[in-house]
Design an enzyme around this catalytic site. Structure first.
Site, mmCIF file in Angstrom:
data_model
loop_
_atom_site.group_PDB
_atom_site.id
_atom_site.type_symbol
_atom_site.label_atom_id
_atom_site.label_comp_id
_atom_site.label_asym_id
_atom_site.label_seq_id
_atom_site.Cartn_x
_atom_site.Cartn_y
_atom_site.Cartn_z
ATOM 1 C CG HIS B 264 -1.774 1.185 1.394
ATOM 2 N ND1 HIS B 264 -3.094 1.201 1.018
ATOM 3 C CD2 HIS B 264 -1.515 2.424 1.887
ATOM 4 C CE1 HIS B 264 -3.604 2.401 1.262
ATOM 5 N NE2 HIS B 264 -2.674 3.160 1.798
ATOM 6 C CD GLU B 265 1.752 3.506 3.740
ATOM 7 O OE1 GLU B 265 1.965 4.616 3.215
ATOM 8 O OE2 GLU B 265 0.707 3.251 4.391
ATOM 9 C CG HIS B 268 0.405 6.366 -0.353
ATOM 10 N ND1 HIS B 268 -0.576 7.231 -0.758
ATOM 11 C CD2 HIS B 268 -0.169 5.565 0.582
ATOM 12 C CE1 HIS B 268 -1.696 6.978 -0.089
ATOM 13 N NE2 HIS B 268 -1.475 5.965 0.726
ATOM 14 C CD GLU B 294 -5.413 6.109 0.842
ATOM 15 O OE1 GLU B 294 -5.882 4.968 0.912
ATOM 16 O OE2 GLU B 294 -4.369 6.448 1.420
#
Lengths: 345, 345
Positions: B264-265, B268, B294
């Site tokens: 997930h990171e 980003h 997101e």
């Protein structure tokens, strides 16, 4: 502590400058320890910009107040300290043009990255042009600052107020012959081997790190207020009174070097950490001078660390953590650490 | 890119603000990852002081120029972007008093430390007064900023320009019933176990960290421009375009959680890293909005990460690194990851 109204105002305004210093210290620590390689592109610009900002804020907000108290009478010793420390800084900031400050701050970050890579590859040529430029800029700095005899006097003054090239020459001229005589005598005695076997034995970095940490703990390093990390050249940085970070290096062989580097930096750190909390975030927060700082780091490294008694404390820890040192006799370890059992002296 | 003279001047002056932002980002990262415990005492003050300094510089140096271009005609899309982004920031900075900015910046650092300790001890009571004060200050913030219907609209606008509480309500009102139906259907099918055995099995942190690193490498995370560290709550911080850092956490059990947090990171980070280098250190450097951010992080986490194909890539890596997952059959791992072999759909 601070009673004089102008000094109180200075200390209040100084907190923004201290905060810039805090940020710059952390950026410096990070650049040497954890910053990813390409991060240097942004870090060098940010460092130079913040150096300028510091300069600008100092001259704008703090300078007029400092001038007011520089000649003032009846200041207590803390207040006079603030006036003296900031007065010196003000004088210097005014003498060196903004452009030179900016370029040097940027170059330092860039050069340090090039130096790290060049060191790892044993490639001095890669670093040479950067070193030359640093020298050039430092010479410019010295010219702007002014000096009586030797250009380095202007720069040495940053580290040890008032000390000159001539003083240093004089000191070494008196010390070197005596030290040489001691060295010759010790070499003739033949007790210490020229090179000890353990210097060449490769260690496990993780094992030595555990040893270093336990030694620091025994010395009383407060982990809630500090860190131990790794960098190509060991250093200490006081990010604040409550956050002082040290580093050591792991060269792979001759574990004394890493251990004594950690103990040396411990000495710097413990000095920084023991400044009166009432001086935190004021111009008086740092150590008195590099000389006083080194007196602390070398006291711990040499007077404590390289003593027979301390090596007897080290022995069981080495036994516990360092597999490569396990086969060696007590006497062999003493020789490796260059210490002599008191009874044999 | 930037042709308009005033915009060029803004971009030049903005570099000092960017540099403060750079320092504050690093300080934030450090506070969550490596800062020694008591470091919070200095870090909280420094963070608040730099927030004020940012505000002051913005209003003093940049604001008059921003006002000049805010209504200007004939700006190209980059120039208009600068005017829009800084115009919004200016409006906000003016509405919220210095005192509130200072207190919130300081409190955030202090509260985050208390939260970390409270989380580790499962002691909400310790954090409660800090959370209350943060809420109070944020409400004050909202009142200063102004809003039409709901106070949170003023704050939501920071993350997603123009989005309101009402919009969010509307979105969830339409989504929730449909999602509930899907969930019910899937639960009835009985393919996925309510809780998978692997959720409860303790892993070795070092093994999982190696797995995470190899997965990020396969996804193309450029280690020369980023880092993976550990923090109680995973986050991404872009210190610069060339230095974007992510974190994950190791809770000890249910290794998917740590792995998917890292992915997930990664989403980003990869978004931040791929901004046009010509926009580096300008007001247009960051992502467009939290929503767009997101969309990237969740694309990598859910669309890529939680797909059958990706889990087939993961399998040999899990086999290689994670001793606790070695006994499990292919089918069991698919169930643990909630993926279905395409042929069986």
């Amino acid at each position: 502590m601070f009673v004089n109204e102008t000094v109180k105002e200075i200390v209040n305004k100084y907190r923004a400058l201290w905060s810039l210093g805090h940020a710059m210290s952390l950026m410096g620590w990070d650049a040497e320890t954890y910053m990813p390689e390409e991060g240097v592109k942004g870090r060098s610009v940010a460092s130079a910009e913040l150096a300028l900002l510091y300069r600008r804020l100092f001259l704008q907000d703090v300078a007029p107040l400092v001038e007011k108290v520089m000649g003032a009478e009846g200041l207590n010793e803390y207040e006079a300290g603030v006036a003296r420390v900031l007065g010196r800084e003000l004088e210097r900031l005014r003498k060196v043009p903004e452009k030179v400050h900016y370029e040097l701050a940027k170059l330092r970050v860039e050069a340090s990255k090039v130096w790290r890579d060049a060191k790892a590859q044993g490639n001095f040529k890669a670093f040479e042009p950067y070193l030359e430029r640093v020298f050039q800029l430092r010479r410019e700095f010295a010219e702007h600052l002014g000096y009586k005899e030797h250009p380095y006097d202007a720069l040495l003054d940053y580290y040890e107020e008032g000390l000159t090239d001539k003083d240093v020459e004089f000191m070494f001229r008196s010390l070197v012959p005596a030290i040489k005589r001691v060295l010759e005598k010790v070499s003739e005695d033949g007790y210490y081997p020229r090179a000890h076997e353990l210097e060449g034995v490769a260690y496990e970095k993780e094992e030595l790190e555990r040893l270093n940490r336990e030694v620091l703990t025994i010395l009383g390093f407060p982990w809630s207020r500090g860190r131990l990390d790794v960098s190509p050249h060991p250093f200490t940085v006081g990010v604040s009174l409550w956050d002082v970070r040290i580093t050591t290096r792991y060269e792979g062989r001759d574990f004394r070097r890493s251990l004594f580097a950690a103990i040396h930096e411990f000495g710097h750190a413990i000095y920084d950490m023991n400044v009166d909390e009432a001086l935190a975030m004021t111009p008086l927060e740092g150590g008195a001078s590099l000389g006083v700082h080194e007196s602390q780091s070398r006291f711990w490294e040499n007077v404590v660390g390289r003593s027979f008694s301390f090596v007897t404390v080290l022995r069981p820890l080495i036994e516990k953590h360092l597999s490569i040192a396990r086969g060696y006799s007590e006497e062999e370890l003493y020789r490796y650490f260059n210490v002599v059992r008191p009874s044999t002296i």
